[in-house]
Design an enzyme around this catalytic site. Sequence first.
Site, mmCIF file in Angstrom:
data_model
loop_
_atom_site.group_PDB
_atom_site.id
_atom_site.type_symbol
_atom_site.label_atom_id
_atom_site.label_comp_id
_atom_site.label_asym_id
_atom_site.label_seq_id
_atom_site.Cartn_x
_atom_site.Cartn_y
_atom_site.Cartn_z
ATOM 1 N N VAL A 75 0.678 -1.115 0.022
ATOM 2 C CA VAL A 75 -0.043 0.229 -0.158
ATOM 3 C C VAL A 75 0.994 1.346 -0.117
ATOM 4 C CG1 VAL A 75 -1.644 1.176 1.368
ATOM 5 C CG2 VAL A 75 -2.011 -1.027 1.087
ATOM 6 N N THR B 286 -4.972 -0.925 8.090
ATOM 7 C CA THR B 286 -6.342 -1.414 8.766
ATOM 8 C C THR B 286 -6.179 -1.602 10.204
ATOM 9 O OG1 THR B 286 -6.694 -2.472 6.471
ATOM 10 C CG2 THR B 286 -8.151 -3.113 8.430
ATOM 11 N N GLU C 144 -7.726 2.239 3.026
ATOM 12 C CA GLU C 144 -7.573 1.784 1.480
ATOM 13 C C GLU C 144 -8.378 0.802 1.002
ATOM 14 O OE1 GLU C 144 -4.810 3.065 -0.300
ATOM 15 O OE2 GLU C 144 -5.831 2.108 -1.719
ATOM 16 N N ARG D 103 -6.896 -3.211 -4.726
ATOM 17 C CA ARG D 103 -6.520 -4.810 -4.832
ATOM 18 C C ARG D 103 -5.324 -4.847 -5.442
ATOM 19 N NH1 ARG D 103 -11.143 -5.270 -9.033
ATOM 20 N NH2 ARG D 103 -10.506 -3.381 -9.441
ATOM 21 N N GLU D 104 -4.577 -6.043 -5.147
ATOM 22 C CA GLU D 104 -3.344 -6.200 -5.564
ATOM 23 C C GLU D 104 -3.537 -6.917 -7.099
ATOM 24 O OE1 GLU D 104 -0.680 -8.934 -3.522
ATOM 25 O OE2 GLU D 104 -1.363 -8.054 -1.631
ATOM 26 N N ASN E 188 -14.334 -5.412 3.260
ATOM 27 C CA ASN E 188 -13.851 -6.544 3.093
ATOM 28 C C ASN E 188 -14.541 -7.763 3.581
ATOM 29 O OD1 ASN E 188 -11.715 -5.486 1.777
ATOM 30 N ND2 ASN E 188 -9.946 -6.091 3.283
ATOM 31 N N CYS F 156 -5.378 -9.868 2.815
ATOM 32 C CA CYS F 156 -6.518 -8.973 3.363
ATOM 33 C C CYS F 156 -7.883 -9.574 3.912
ATOM 34 C CB CYS F 156 -6.686 -7.998 2.237
ATOM 35 S SG CYS F 156 -5.538 -7.163 1.912
ATOM 36 N N LYS G 111 -3.710 -14.879 -6.548
ATOM 37 C CA LYS G 111 -4.701 -14.501 -7.633
ATOM 38 C C LYS G 111 -3.817 -13.971 -8.588
ATOM 39 C CE LYS G 111 -6.066 -10.011 -7.376
ATOM 40 N NZ LYS G 111 -6.921 -8.728 -6.721
ATOM 41 N N ARG H 125 0.824 -15.123 -0.145
ATOM 42 C CA ARG H 125 0.087 -15.099 1.094
ATOM 43 C C ARG H 125 -1.206 -15.625 0.914
ATOM 44 N NH1 ARG H 125 1.262 -9.164 3.087
ATOM 45 N NH2 ARG H 125 1.142 -8.742 0.705
HETATM 46 C C1 UGA Z 1 -9.169 -7.004 -1.118
HETATM 47 C C2 UGA Z 1 -9.856 -6.206 -1.666
HETATM 48 O O1 UGA Z 1 -10.933 -6.534 -2.919
HETATM 49 C C3 UGA Z 1 -9.472 -4.579 -1.605
HETATM 50 O O2 UGA Z 1 -10.856 -3.441 -1.918
HETATM 51 C C4 UGA Z 1 -9.046 -4.168 -0.476
HETATM 52 O O3 UGA Z 1 -8.464 -2.936 -0.516
HETATM 53 C C5 UGA Z 1 -7.750 -5.213 -0.110
HETATM 54 O O4 UGA Z 1 -8.424 -6.592 -0.030
HETATM 55 C C6 UGA Z 1 -7.331 -4.868 1.191
HETATM 56 O O5 UGA Z 1 -7.961 -4.987 2.261
HETATM 57 O O6 UGA Z 1 -5.905 -4.330 1.081
HETATM 58 P P1 UGA Z 1 -7.226 -8.245 -2.854
HETATM 59 O O7 UGA Z 1 -6.917 -9.245 -1.463
HETATM 60 O O8 UGA Z 1 -5.926 -7.607 -3.425
HETATM 61 O O9 UGA Z 1 -7.916 -7.083 -2.410
HETATM 62 O O10 UGA Z 1 -7.956 -9.180 -3.757
HETATM 63 P P2 UGA Z 1 -9.477 -9.711 -4.333
HETATM 64 O O11 UGA Z 1 -9.245 -9.280 -5.705
HETATM 65 O O12 UGA Z 1 -10.368 -8.759 -3.517
HETATM 66 O O13 UGA Z 1 -9.471 -11.121 -3.901
HETATM 67 C C7 UGA Z 1 -9.530 -11.466 -2.643
HETATM 68 C C8 UGA Z 1 -9.569 -13.135 -2.824
HETATM 69 O O14 UGA Z 1 -10.817 -13.494 -3.018
HETATM 70 C C9 UGA Z 1 -8.829 -13.852 -3.663
HETATM 71 O O15 UGA Z 1 -8.385 -15.146 -3.149
HETATM 72 C C10 UGA Z 1 -9.787 -14.032 -4.981
HETATM 73 O O16 UGA Z 1 -9.371 -15.246 -5.796
HETATM 74 C C11 UGA Z 1 -10.932 -14.398 -4.205
HETATM 75 N N1 UGA Z 1 -12.084 -14.062 -5.031
HETATM 76 C C12 UGA Z 1 -12.494 -12.832 -5.231
HETATM 77 C C13 UGA Z 1 -13.042 -15.421 -5.055
HETATM 78 O O17 UGA Z 1 -12.849 -16.104 -4.826
HETATM 79 N N2 UGA Z 1 -14.224 -14.935 -5.883
HETATM 80 C C14 UGA Z 1 -14.446 -13.676 -6.273
HETATM 81 O O18 UGA Z 1 -15.643 -13.351 -7.108
HETATM 82 C C15 UGA Z 1 -13.540 -12.640 -6.233
#
Ligand code: UGA
Length: 445
Positions: free
Chosen positions: A19, A129, A157, A160-161, A214, A266, A326, A333
Amino acid sequence: MSSQASSSHQITVIGTGFVGVVTAAVFASFGNQVYGLDVDQEKIESLKQGKVPFHEPRLSELLQEQLLKGRLHFTTDYQKAVSGSDVVMVAVGTPSAPDGTADLTYVKAACESLAPYLKNEAVVCIKSTVPPGVFAELKPLISNHTSSNFELASLPEFLREGSAVDDTLHPDRVVIGCESKQATAVLQEIHKPFKAPIVVVKPASAQMGKYSANAYLAQRITFINQIADLCEVNGADVDEVIKIIGHDKRIGSHYWYPGLGYGGSCFPKDVRELAAYSRKVGQDNNLFNKIHELNQNRIYEKLHDFENYFGGWEGKTVAVLGLSFKPHTDDLREAPSTKIIPQLLHEGAIVRGYDPMANQVAKKVLPADKNLSIVSSLPAALAGSEVVLLLIEWPELVNYDYTSLDSQINGKPRTIIDVRNQLSGSELTTAGWQYIKIGGGGNEQ
Ligand code: UGA
């Protein structure tokens, strides 16, 4: 990629993790003078040369551009970084303590270290956070070490990564949690170039809003995973169910991928923290405990279910595709690979792992085992594999033509398990593969 701020400020970002680096580079791109500070000398040296220690699309380019323009500086020196800044953002890690609560050690240390150098009327913003109400603890840590007037604000914040630069440049909203009008005005001004709705609230609401966003997304994923499991027993197809519910404007068709559960740095942490926070305030029987529990167990339950299709993992050569948590990141992680691979090895499988970007990190994180090799290409991972486990929807993995491979090994159909429901089951089935996806609709119907 850059544009000019209406009036530029000096901004400090403490913590050059994910971040912190993105935030520092983006604020510099809006014309501000930005100091990124970290206690890790090695990291700072590499950032000074424009090298980002992790993979994030567009970040290195942005960083190098802003270093060249002279707007971005990296240092380990608090005095140098903080003394001229109007806004000081704390973006250090808040890992989960063993009981699930947020460990605030780094946030507290940053507050104490920055305090002696604060200029008068500076705004200290907590981007990390943190649990609601934590300002009561943080404020004295700063005020005990400074005679300057300062304000404390919450600036959660939402990036997303994998799309962090874009998310930061074009946020859905900016949230400012602040009690002071003057400090709020400064924060509104520095966020003007983002052209996003700005939501001004109390600090506790901003902190609660971050956890809520989240936790909501995590429960949405857990919900569709539960529906997917029901589809598997009754012959429905979860992708068809999503089409139906997605047309409901109150629900929407986005962010509905079923799978093996959510991972990353996250969601697992924040849901666990919200559960721990709920218990701490006397709400033992809460939704967040259950979301966490369902997500934790899911991978192992699904691995067990998959066995039924090919008679167990023992002695099977398995290609595990996608090792990061992802696409478009090399972050492992809470990645499914980190749970699945040790379990497969335990069950006696021979595993070949491959990731388009995360192989090097994976070699450090995954166990050293004679039955595990991390290979440097997709064809090398697939060669001779009886089972293909497609874990992450990286474009290279999804776009590969698996039908071009032999669909049988030792006279038996090969199995492809598509846990992100990305491939064409009918094409693979026609080519002779056994296709399994999440939530029914594979060739078991
Ligand atoms: C997440 C949030 O989306 C962000 O808004 C937030 O800022 C961030 O955490 C944080 O707190 O810093 P991130 O962890 O980078 O972001 O990724 P996501 O794209 O949200 O995915 C998180 C997990 O959910 C991944 O394992 C992904 O595969 C899974 N996921 C996502 C699903 O299984 N199904 C979905 O439909 C979407």
